[in-house]
Design a protein around this motif. Structure first.
Motif, PDB file in Angstrom:
ATOM      1  N   ALA A  63     -57.884 101.223-101.898  1.00  0.00           N
ATOM      2  CA  ALA A  63     -57.605  99.871-101.668  1.00  0.00           C
ATOM      3  C   ALA A  63     -56.794  99.906-100.588  1.00  0.00           C
ATOM      4  CB  ALA A  63     -57.151  99.267-102.869  1.00  0.00           C
ATOM      5  N   GLU A  64     -57.081  98.992 -99.608  1.00  0.00           N
ATOM      6  CA  GLU A  64     -56.090  99.073 -98.326  1.00  0.00           C
ATOM      7  C   GLU A  64     -55.200  97.860 -98.190  1.00  0.00           C
ATOM      8  OE1 GLU A  64     -58.014 100.312 -94.455  1.00  0.00           O
ATOM      9  OE2 GLU A  64     -59.614  98.822 -95.361  1.00  0.00           O
ATOM     10  N   GLY A  65     -54.058  97.835 -97.589  1.00  0.00           N
ATOM     11  CA  GLY A  65     -53.109  96.591 -97.588  1.00  0.00           C
ATOM     12  C   GLY A  65     -52.617  96.488 -98.721  1.00  0.00           C
ATOM     13  N   LEU A  98     -66.549 104.478 -95.801  1.00  0.00           N
ATOM     14  CA  LEU A  98     -67.002 103.262 -95.278  1.00  0.00           C
ATOM     15  C   LEU A  98     -65.640 102.281 -95.241  1.00  0.00           C
ATOM     16  CD1 LEU A  98     -69.274 101.698 -93.856  1.00  0.00           C
ATOM     17  CD2 LEU A  98     -69.927 100.930 -96.352  1.00  0.00           C
ATOM     18  N   ASP A  99     -65.241 101.799 -94.157  1.00  0.00           N
ATOM     19  CA  ASP A  99     -64.131 101.135 -93.853  1.00  0.00           C
ATOM     20  C   ASP A  99     -64.138  99.668 -93.917  1.00  0.00           C
ATOM     21  OD1 ASP A  99     -61.309 100.703 -93.384  1.00  0.00           O
ATOM     22  OD2 ASP A  99     -61.372 101.659 -91.294  1.00  0.00           O
ATOM     23  N   ASP A 100     -63.243  98.896 -94.466  1.00  0.00           N
ATOM     24  CA  ASP A 100     -63.196  97.509 -94.495  1.00  0.00           C
ATOM     25  C   ASP A 100     -64.497  96.941 -95.115  1.00  0.00           C
ATOM     26  OD1 ASP A 100     -61.205  98.000 -92.741  1.00  0.00           O
ATOM     27  OD2 ASP A 100     -62.292  97.265 -90.729  1.00  0.00           O
ATOM     28  N   PHE A 101     -64.602  97.682 -96.135  1.00  0.00           N
ATOM     29  CA  PHE A 101     -65.823  97.301 -97.043  1.00  0.00           C
ATOM     30  C   PHE A 101     -65.638  95.680 -97.676  1.00  0.00           C
ATOM     31  CE2 PHE A 101     -68.616  96.928-101.013  1.00  0.00           C
ATOM     32  CZ  PHE A 101     -69.672  97.296-100.172  1.00  0.00           C
TER      33      PHE A 101
HETATM   34 MG    MG Z   1     -59.904  99.249 -92.967  1.00  0.00          MG
END
Ligand code: MG
Ligand code: C2E
Ligand code: MG
Ligand code: MG
Length: 276
Positions: A238-240, A182-185
């Motif tokens: 964790a993204e970014g 599940l992206d951009d949670f």
């Molecule tokens: Mg994302």
């Protein structure tokens, strides 16, 4: 202006609206042509283990448009239009097939590649389309890839549109042996009740929380998301992550995997191969 003319229900395009309209129309035509003539390319961004960032566990496939005049165009500039005009179904299908081809090319190299994955972004509309899970199965078999080398990333948009159908598709995909994220949670209408009903394997914490994770409140939110993920048996990416201190912080907050410019920018396929 319509009101001043006595309430008649007429809408007038002003120049900026007309420009926007013309621009979108032109973009749509160009996109159609670009899909037909295959002007797209995938980049691959490494995802690493939080406990040991030298270990790459997979790559996220990110589409770029190699425009013949305008050069490399990033998804923010064309994915929204592709979604609204329906071309995302064709673009998304090309991305999925190309990612599966990349997996089989990487597999052919053997060795260290065997348990790495390629994560593919799937738009809500594509994910919810009638043929999607069958298409995933077809590609796995036709390309002869191991389903554990493929992952699918979906944003909350799909679940919001139709939670029951989302669950159905997730279950079908799971039967193929393909995992889902599940992206951009945290950026959408995160509802804890649907999370509990939907069999995702991984949560990807949006980069907006990472950027602010030095602040007490954001850190507390990350901690809560990680706890929630643990209780639902989901792993957390964790993204970014843009610097070492963010990486350390997110690792100490309990994230399992990290992704961001600090560990690697999106790379060409051959650059990505070389990282393994
Ligand atoms: Mg994302
Ligand atoms: P996403 O799936 O959340 O992908 C992560 C985005 O964050 C990528 O942007 C990536 O380049 C960027 N990023 C990675 N590390 C960092 C960092 O350290 N700092 C910052 N500020 N950004 C970082 P990109 O490639 O421009 O893609 C943007 C979005 O477009 C993606 O967000 C995804 O929602 C969508 N997208 C990309 N490729 C596809 C695709 O093939 N299909 C569909 N449907 N959507 C796609
Ligand atoms: Mg993604
Ligand atoms: Mg995104």
């Amino acid at each position: 202006a319509a009101k001043e003319r006595g309430g008649a229900i007429t809408v007038e395009f002003d120049d900026s609206m007309r420009d926007t309209f013309r621009f979108r129309h032109e973009l749509e035509q160009e996109l159609r042509e670009a899909i037909r003539t295959r002007q797209f390319v995938l980049n691959f961004q490494p995802i690493v283990e939080a406990a040991d960032p030298n270990v790459i566990v997979g790559f996220e496939a990110l589409v770029r448009w190699k425009h013949p005049q305008r050069g490399l165009i990033h998804p923010a500039e064309f994915i929204p239009t592709a979604e609204s005009c329906g071309l995302i179904l064709y673009l998304g299908d090309w991305v999925l097939e190309e990612a599966c081809s990349a997996i089989s090319r990487l597999n052919a190299r053997g060795g260290r590649w065997a348990d790495r994955y390629v994560a593919v972004n799937v738009a809500a509309r594509q994910f919810l389309s009638a043929s999607f899970s069958a298409r995933v199965g077809e590609l796995i078999m036709r390309k002869g890839i191991d389903p554990k080398n493929l992952r699918l990333e979906v944003t909350e948009g799909a679940a919001i549109t139709d939670a029951r159908r989302t669950r159905e598709v997730l279950e079908q995909i799971r039967r193929w042996g393909v995992k889902t994220s599940l992206d951009d949670f945290g950026t959408g209408y995160s509802s804890l009740s649907y999370l509990q009903q939907l069999p995702f394997d991984t949560l990807k914490i949006d980069k907006s929380f990472v950027a602010n994770a030095g602040e007490t409140r954001s850190a507390q939110i990350v901690r809560t998301i990680v706890e929630l993920a643990r209780s639902l048996d989901l792993s957390v990416v964790a993204e970014g992550i843009e610097n070492a201190s963010q990486g350390k912080r997110l690792a100490s907050l309990g994230c399992d995997y990290l992704q961001g410019y600090h560990y690697g920018h999106p790379l060409t396929e051959s650059e990505a191969f070389a990282r393994l």
